[in-house]
Design a protein around this motif. Sequence first.
Motif, mmCIF file in Angstrom:
data_model
loop_
_atom_site.group_PDB
_atom_site.id
_atom_site.type_symbol
_atom_site.label_atom_id
_atom_site.label_comp_id
_atom_site.label_asym_id
_atom_site.label_seq_id
_atom_site.Cartn_x
_atom_site.Cartn_y
_atom_site.Cartn_z
ATOM 1 N N UNK A 20 1.130 -0.998 0.094
ATOM 2 C CA UNK A 20 0.297 -0.474 -0.523
ATOM 3 C C UNK A 20 0.345 0.551 -0.480
ATOM 4 N N UNK A 21 1.009 2.146 -1.154
ATOM 5 C CA UNK A 21 1.052 3.510 -1.372
ATOM 6 C C UNK A 21 1.199 4.497 -2.277
ATOM 7 N N UNK A 22 -0.550 4.953 -1.304
ATOM 8 C CA UNK A 22 -1.921 5.422 -1.743
ATOM 9 C C UNK A 22 -1.626 6.346 -0.945
ATOM 10 N N UNK A 23 -2.876 7.643 -1.359
ATOM 11 C CA UNK A 23 -2.162 8.852 -0.797
ATOM 12 C C UNK A 23 -1.160 10.126 -0.279
ATOM 13 N N UNK A 24 -0.069 9.645 -1.321
ATOM 14 C CA UNK A 24 1.102 10.466 -1.205
ATOM 15 C C UNK A 24 0.702 12.005 -0.884
ATOM 16 N N UNK A 25 1.268 12.435 -0.062
ATOM 17 C CA UNK A 25 1.047 14.340 -0.324
ATOM 18 C C UNK A 25 2.378 14.788 -0.759
ATOM 19 N N UNK A 26 2.643 15.383 -2.293
ATOM 20 C CA UNK A 26 3.287 15.854 -2.285
ATOM 21 C C UNK A 26 2.903 17.655 -2.366
ATOM 22 N N UNK A 27 4.594 18.039 -3.193
ATOM 23 C CA UNK A 27 4.382 19.326 -3.706
ATOM 24 C C UNK A 27 5.495 20.092 -5.139
ATOM 25 N N UNK A 28 5.128 20.702 -6.241
ATOM 26 C CA UNK A 28 5.678 20.928 -7.259
ATOM 27 C C UNK A 28 5.956 22.344 -6.690
ATOM 28 N N UNK B 265 -4.993 8.279 -4.448
ATOM 29 C CA UNK B 265 -5.382 9.253 -4.067
ATOM 30 C C UNK B 265 -4.245 10.331 -3.696
ATOM 31 N N UNK B 266 -3.038 9.771 -4.134
ATOM 32 C CA UNK B 266 -2.097 10.847 -3.921
ATOM 33 C C UNK B 266 -2.412 12.414 -4.387
ATOM 34 N N UNK B 267 -2.297 13.589 -4.376
ATOM 35 C CA UNK B 267 -2.478 14.678 -3.863
ATOM 36 C C UNK B 267 -1.049 15.726 -4.748
ATOM 37 N N UNK B 268 -1.347 15.942 -5.466
ATOM 38 C CA UNK B 268 0.090 17.526 -5.557
ATOM 39 C C UNK B 268 -0.317 18.809 -5.401
ATOM 40 N N UNK B 269 0.372 19.534 -4.883
ATOM 41 C CA UNK B 269 0.126 20.924 -4.060
ATOM 42 C C UNK B 269 1.168 21.327 -5.123
#
Length: 324
Positions: free
Chosen positions: A221-229, A310-314
Amino acid sequence: SRVPDTEYQALVDFYHSMNGPGWNTKWDVSQNDLHEGAWHGLTIEDGHIVSIRLGNNRLNGEIPSSFSNLKHLRHLYLEGNYYNQHHLKGNSMESLSTLENLEYLNLQYCQLQGSVPSTWGKLSKLKELYLSYNALTNLPDELADLTALTALTLNNNQIKAIPLPFKKLSNLVTLRLDNNQISGELDKGLEELTALRTLNLNNNRISGTKALFASHVSSFNIQNQTLNIESFTYKGGDVVFPRLPEIVYYDKNKQDFSAKNNIQFYLRNSHVYTGTISEDGSFTIPAIYLQTIKKGDAVRLNQANGTSSGTQIYFDTLIIDQSR
């Protein structure tokens, strides 16, 4: 047979140091009658304390240094729970470093902070270690010396990284690090965990992985990471991202980075567009969905499917440049 006075005194010290009178189930520590089996949560074999189970018993304080005299202890369960957290203070973790026969240790919901002691690397017989739901921030390299470990659960802490030597944990079957703050790429050395069957890394900040995790890791399981660009730049036309963070392309089943997943675009926290990653790996938001964008708007991308769904990219900054 009578329990040695050194072990009895260690328990008396523990009781007083850990607010024994406030426990749900208390001990009568007035005399060494341990052999009669009346003390809650203790197991005695051949005249020695081998197991302490005091889960959800309102423990609060610092484990005393004399606790190290419980040389025969194999099981130590001091976990709290969501509604009744324990509070192990000060050098409590350090006091466990010399329990050389310890095989099972559960300190979940104990409000532990900072780093796991490097001296725990001496606990060579430890098979299962449960440290979830604390405020731990660091794992020392020495934990990789616990080669008997089969289960290591560290979910719901504030851990920033997986130590590279962890690849030496050759007997590890279960590793839980979900709900932490792990960032960057997963090291390829994690592929050496050949006994691993369950790996949970949900809800971190993992941007990619060099380890591909073969089929023997059946629960991954590696879902729902929170990343920034760094920036989202709008110049009046389509917004094209030549490449998104690598984790978005990872396909666990195919063992590669070929996934062409669906990506959702959110503007002012409303879902306005869903598109698919192109064959060249790029992702485009058509201009028609950007006509109302303005300075200060919240924009983000959400991976709608795939291994890391579910990974979110902000975006750190929103740049609007329609000068042309």
